[in-house]
Design an enzyme around this catalytic site. Structure first.
Site, PDB file in Angstrom:
ATOM      1  N   SER A  33      50.490  35.249  38.277  1.00 43.25           N
ATOM      2  CA  SER A  33      50.055  36.009  37.109  1.00 43.25           C
ATOM      3  C   SER A  33      50.972  37.218  36.948  1.00 43.25           C
ATOM      4  CB  SER A  33      48.601  36.450  37.283  1.00 43.25           C
ATOM      5  OG  SER A  33      48.450  37.157  38.496  1.00 43.25           O
ATOM      6  N   LYS A  80      52.884  37.494  23.978  1.00 44.76           N
ATOM      7  CA  LYS A  80      52.000  36.983  25.033  1.00 44.76           C
ATOM      8  C   LYS A  80      50.915  36.144  24.366  1.00 44.76           C
ATOM      9  CE  LYS A  80      49.255  38.286  29.038  1.00 44.76           C
ATOM     10  NZ  LYS A  80      48.106  37.438  28.659  1.00 44.76           N
ATOM     11  N   CYS A 100      22.355  48.738  50.423  1.00 52.37           N
ATOM     12  CA  CYS A 100      22.520  47.524  49.621  1.00 52.37           C
ATOM     13  C   CYS A 100      21.224  47.187  48.892  1.00 52.37           C
ATOM     14  CB  CYS A 100      22.942  46.364  50.521  1.00 52.37           C
ATOM     15  SG  CYS A 100      23.015  44.773  49.661  1.00 52.37           S
TER      16      CYS A 100
END
Length: 689
Positions: free
Chosen positions: A100, A131, A426
């Site tokens: 990429s 692009k 978390c």
């Protein structure tokens, strides 16, 4: 047919009565003529016959092919209509990775890129091109005939879309001329022109079917159809933008990227007419502004321009980083923006433990889609924006794909706006959320315990380079977790054959074999065990270095960051990852459960200098080895002290070249790196066994 403007030979052939004796040369001449007219139309933009004349030639060929099917050629234009539907796409490993590009979003970004390049190679010119917003494709021609085509995929492995690509009229089934290499890989972009996209959606609208959001989605969906007849109906197009693998490597290619594109065009491949060489930075910026200004009027969607160092020798000097070339960059256009309300923020935990804030937005239409969520990336981004719940925010679809908040509108902030608090634990498993100094991403540290990471953690634990549980594939792991038979790696060793017969398509024999494989996997090595734990940035080599340095799991568990930094090739960041992993009680509980379940390994003795004669050397493997597989060869070289790298550089000590060695061998020869074959490798390993 006297009105058809044809070359003399074809005219003479078509004037004859067709018999089984002359049908094949007539059909070959028709194929050659039609393919040439395709190239003149799609590549040269200079058609030499009318559409109706082309249609009459095509109809004549179809009639002859129906009468004489044994003479139908592989490169016949009639073969573009599509064949039998596939059950699934086969995987193809690219001969050379499809990397990429890094992005530049403004003049400052591009100027920095220009400085990096010119500092290394001096003055540069750039080959500039639009692009295209489509799907990257690799097309392989052997002896001029289209052999296979593949999607980019993950850059290493893509999907076989050969039959679909053959339906794209602008792609030649056979190259023009005879000066092309024996094997040439063409890379480019498959896309759907705006007019074809509008026509496709109009047909869908009339049938009350779901509409495509944009041409890129339409192109991707069309190219990945299992039924190539559907692809053939979608009017896709293609522009080549680069050469990939070329064999023999001695074949003379142009010395600049622009000239190589002209070579591709001479072989019959379509190349964008908007390509331009710019010698000065000011010319690059002018090209960017020109294409940006004309963006809406172009017949295809683009999301920026690509700038490539034009000189191929300079490209080779600049080389590559892990996932992109140093000699090219995508200079992106500003994405479309809209204002909306930030109604809340959720925190998601990804499969690698990354804790990401996700903005919940009042739905707004931007960039062709309705957006109700957007990424806030991380705590730094929240602080940079100064954003609060209740703010009016500006949404941009970055790269026209991922919505993100780029700014707030301070004057619209309500009095009851609320600050965004980043979690310390978390939200899934309660483990500590860690964020190392210098890192933007916060992560859950409960890698072996956290439900959000469970599937990936156990897949990794059972994988071939880790515990190597034969037959324990990804689909089986997913079923085991979905059916709540396994919640942590230690639960794998509680499984019985009868329990596993609950899985789809798992008979008693397969379940028994898998149970035996699980039992066999209990005996492993400390490096494999450490690698299996999935500690961040601890790969095979780092795991081996940790095992060799500390000699035991007990010593590693209590090691300080200062002690960890003393290990070969381990810096402060990796040391912190290791220390934080072993500091989490949840992780230690899983490790203790694994050992209690019988996981074991032989004690490690520190290797002597005699046992590691390759210590300090860098080796590279390439090509096909017949008597060793690649992983075995790598492991044995590492056991002798060598570092096994994936690419050749001036620091490489030796390249092992198997059969069909390609670009790595050429690079090694160019750099004067020592090259040995498989027989010499086997002799070396035998002498040190």
């Amino acid at each position: 047919m006297q009105d058809i403007q044809l070359d003399k030979r074809l005219s003479e052939l078509l004037s004859q009565a067709v018999t089984p004796h002359n049908a094949q040369p007539i059909m070959q001449a028709l194929c050659q003529s039609l393919n040439e007219h395709n190239i003149r139309y799609y590549v040269d933009d200079a058609p030499s016959i009318t559409d109706s004349e082309y249609d009459r030639l095509m109809q004549r060929l179809k009639q002859l092919e129906a009468e004489y099917p044994q003479f139908v050629a592989a490169d016949s234009p009639t073969q573009r209509v599509g064949g039998m539907a596939l059950a699934k796409f086969e995987q193809i490993t690219h001969l050379k990775p499809m990397l990429s590009l890094d992005n530049a979003f403004d003049e400052a970004d591009f100027s920095a890129f220009h400085k990096r390049v010119s500092d290394r190679v001096g003055e540069v010119s750039f080959c500039c091109e639009p692009k295209l917003d489509g799907l990257a494709v690799s097309i392989l021609y052997r002896n001029g005939v289209l052999e296979r085509a593949a999607t980019r995929g993950d850059g290493t492995v893509g999907e076989d879309i050969t039959e679909n690509v053959k339906t794209i009229k602008s792609i030649p089934l056979k190259l023009r001329g005879d000066n092309y290499p024996e094997l040439v890989e063409v890379r480019g972009e498959a896309f759907m022109p705006k007019a074809a996209f509008e026509a496709l959606n109009e047909r869908a609208r009339l049938k009350d079917e779901k509409l495509f959001v944009n041409p890129r989605n339409a192109a991707a969906g069309s190219l990945r159809q299992l039924d190539s007849k559907i692809t053939a109906s979608r009017a896709l197009s293609f522009y080549a933008y680069a050469l990939g693998v070329v064999e023999p490597t001695s074949h003379e290619l142009a010395k600049t990227h622009y000239e190589q594109l002209q070579q591709l065009k001479s072989w019959g491949l379509p190349v964008s007419s908007e390509i331009k060489v710019c010698d000065e930075l000011s010319q690059v910026f002018a090209y960017y502004q020109d294409i940006l200004t004309r963006r809406a009027d172009l017949p295809f969607e683009i999301d920026g321009v690509v700038m490539k160092v034009n000189d191929i020798a300079q490209q080779q000097t600049l080389g590559f980083v892990a996932k992109s070339p140093r000699w090219a960059i995508a200079y992106k256009f500003p994405a479309q923006e809209e204002m909306t309300l930030l109604e809340g923020v959720d925190f998601q935990v990804g499969r690698t433990g990354a804790v990401t804030p996700v903005a919940r937005l009042k739905p707004v239409f931007v960039g062709g889609v309705t957006v109700s969520n957007a990424t806030l990336h991380n705590a730094d981004e929240i602080a940079r924006l100064g954003v609060m719940v209740g703010d009016t925010v500006i949404i941009r679809r970055a790269g026209d794909v991922i919505p993100q908040i780029v700014a707030i509108v301070p004057e619209r902030r309500p009095e009851d706006a609320k600050a965004i608090a980043f979690p310390q634990h978390c939200p899934v498993c309660g483990s500590l959320v860690e964020r190392l100094e210098g890192e933007a991403v916060a992560r859950c540290s409960g890698g072996l315990f956290c439900e959000a990471q469970r599937k990936e953690a156990i897949k990794h634990f059972a994988s071939r380079k880790a515990l190597d549980i034969d037959g324990m594939g990804d689909k089986i792991v997913e079923q085991l977790i979905d059916k709540e038979l396994v919640q942590s790696p230690a639960d794998l060793f509680k499984l019985t054959a009868s329990m596993m017969t609950m899985l789809d398509r798992m008979g008693i024999k397969s379940a028994t074999n898998l149970a035996l494989a699980i039992e066999a996997a209990k005996t492993t090595t400390l490096p494999r065990f450490l690698y299996a734990l999935g500690i961040r940035e601890v790969g095979e080599t780092t795991a081996a270095n940790l095992a060799t340095h500390f000699g035991s799991l007990e010593a590693l568990r209590v090691a300080t960051i200062e002690q960890l930094i003393q290990v070969e090739d381990i810096g402060e960041v990796v040391a912190q990852h290791v220390a934080h992993f072993f500091a989490q009680p949840h992780n230690l509980e899983v490790i203790d459960a694994l050992i209690a379940a019988g996981v074991n390994w032989p004690a490690i003795a520190a290797p002597s200098a005699d046992e590691q004669p390759l210590k300090g050397q860098t080796w590279v493997l390439t090509g096909t080895l017949n008597q060793l597989n690649r992983n075995d060869a790598k492991a044995q070289l590492q056991a002798l002290g060598a570092k096994v790298a994936g690419s050749v550089s001036k620091n490489t000590d030796c390249l092992v070249a198997g059969e069909a060695a390609g670009s790595k061998l050429a690079k090694a020869q160019e750099l004067g790196v020592k090259v040995i074959g498989e027989d010499e490798l086997l002799a070396l390993l035998a002498a040190n066994s």
